[in-house]
Design an enzyme around this catalytic site. Structure first.
Site, PDB file in Angstrom:
ATOM      1  N   SER A 226       0.927  -1.014   0.245  1.00 25.08           N
ATOM      2  CA  SER A 226       0.053  -0.134   0.151  1.00 25.08           C
ATOM      3  C   SER A 226       0.690   1.285  -0.660  1.00 25.08           C
ATOM      4  CB  SER A 226      -0.554  -0.004   1.300  1.00 25.08           C
ATOM      5  OG  SER A 226      -2.080   1.077   0.742  1.00 25.08           O
ATOM      6  N   HIS A 339      -8.079  -4.908  -0.525  1.00 27.53           N
ATOM      7  CA  HIS A 339      -7.120  -4.148  -0.345  1.00 27.53           C
ATOM      8  C   HIS A 339      -6.239  -4.606   1.264  1.00 27.53           C
ATOM      9  CE1 HIS A 339      -3.643  -0.609  -0.245  1.00 27.53           C
ATOM     10  NE2 HIS A 339      -4.455  -0.959   0.974  1.00 27.53           N
TER      11      HIS A 339
END
Length: 372
Positions: A226, A339
């Site tokens: 990320s 995610h």
């Protein structure tokens, strides 16, 4: 709690209604405190740890009984979270959930190192050394970067880092400017300036690790997820000192990201202040894609097929750009993973780490002989 320069979370009223229990980040660790109605703060518990342990993120959970006893999740660099209780300042561990699994294994040791950034800012960083560590040898190093970027790593158990260490790598992780747990000013040093000098903080951490004498400066590797994926792609565009990289669920082009992410209204407003068509040069200047022409580092790209925070189209852009430039690359897409759940199942976590290790091992040179 005006005197506490930290963000507080998970507020819980005391049974008598005269105070509130909260948790907050403090230099890579989470603490529990009681705040009375007059604003005074009283420390209750520290060293909370999270229930997810593929990477060493700060975190933890707690609950409060009617008599003020606090139960919380606590662990160490050698063990994942167990249940602890504290009352009156005496902490006691109730469970030992992973002794049968880890008690007979040799694990990597975690040590804190001091890092000073280019501008004198103090940066917290930690090293994980291989189980058979010998300080007279020189080891390859993996710089592993946390996401967020408003988050923090700490001295907690991590399966990723332990697997990297077991494969013969020293692992370095740090809390560069922008991390939580160091106050408002520290966190806001990257406000509308990310990536930026957090890159310099990470390079200072690498230099500090090399200065310890047991890191092979010619065998450096970098990865992160990320926000750490953003910085990984940024790093290989800025320097060629790393032999290989693995950018996990990165943002590559901020303009395409803010218009396809699941938080489209948020990122433009708070991370840039303008929309992409109002400031295309500003978006481009902070995009790792703008540096792809300077990348010479073999770079693996990893993403989940159902990632809506940093959409898989970002990872695909980077993979294709590296392909067009002839830079060694590969794309790993985890089926059905979002995610936050790229490594949600143990099998996914092990497979992700194995893929990164296989990529790094491909470019790792033979270990140097003993230094003395």
């Amino acid at each position: 709690a005006a005197q506490l320069d930290r963000s507080v979370g998970d507020p819980v009223w005391a049974a008598n209604g005269r105070s509130i229990y909260v948790d907050y980040d403090e230099h890579g660790s989470v603490r529990v405190a009681r705040i009375d109605l007059d604003g005074s703060l009283h420390a209750i518990a520290e060293h909370l740890t999270a229930d997810e342990f593929d990477r060493p993120y700060s975190g933890g959970e707690f609950s409060v009984a009617r008599d003020g006893t606090v139960a919380y999740t606590g662990g160490t660099p050698q063990r994942p979270s167990d249940v602890w209780i504290t009352h009156g300042g005496n902490a006691r561990q109730l469970t030992h959930l992973n002794e049968s699994l880890l008690g007979s294994k040799s694990l990597g040791a975690v040590q804190k190192i001091a890092v000073t950034a280019f501008d004198g800012l103090a940066i917290d960083a930690w090293l994980v050394t291989p189980p058979d560590f010998d300080a007279s040898r020189r080891y390859p190093l993996i710089l592993e970067i946390h996401g967020g970027p408003f988050a923090a790593y700490g001295p907690t158990f991590s399966t990723d880092d332990q697997l990297y260490a077991a494969a013969g790598y020293v692992v370095l992780y740090a809390n560069p400017r922008g991390s939580t747990g160091y106050g408002e000013a520290f966190a806001n040093r990257i406000d509308k300036a990310y990536p930026g000098h957090d890159y310099d903080d990470l390079m200072s951490a690498v230099d500090a690790a090399i200065a310890k004498g047991f890191v092979d400066k010619d065998n450096l590797f970098v990865t992160g997820g990320s926000g750490g994926g953003v910085l990984t792609a940024w790093i290989v565009g800025k320097t060629g000192r790393f032999r290989a990289a693995a950018a996990q669920k990165p943002v590559i082009d901020w303009a395409s990201f803010v218009l396809t992410s699941d938080m489209t209204p948020y990122f433009s407003r708070y991370w840039f202040g303008k929309y992409p068509w109002q400031d295309p040069a500003g978006y481009w200047a902070r995009s790792p894609l703008s540096l792809v022409g300077d990348v010479g580092t073999p770079t693996l790209v990893v993403v989940g097929s159902n990632d809506y925070r940093t959409p898989d189209s970002e990872a695909e852009q980077y993979y294709e750009a590296l392909q067009l430039r002839g830079i060694p690359t590969a794309l790993v897409k985890v089926p059905g993973a979002n995610h936050g759940g790229l490594a949600a199942r143990p099998s996914q976590s092990a497979a992700k780490t194995a893929a990164i290790l296989a990529w790094f091992d491909r470019y790792r040179t033979a270990p140097e002989p003993k230094t003395r």
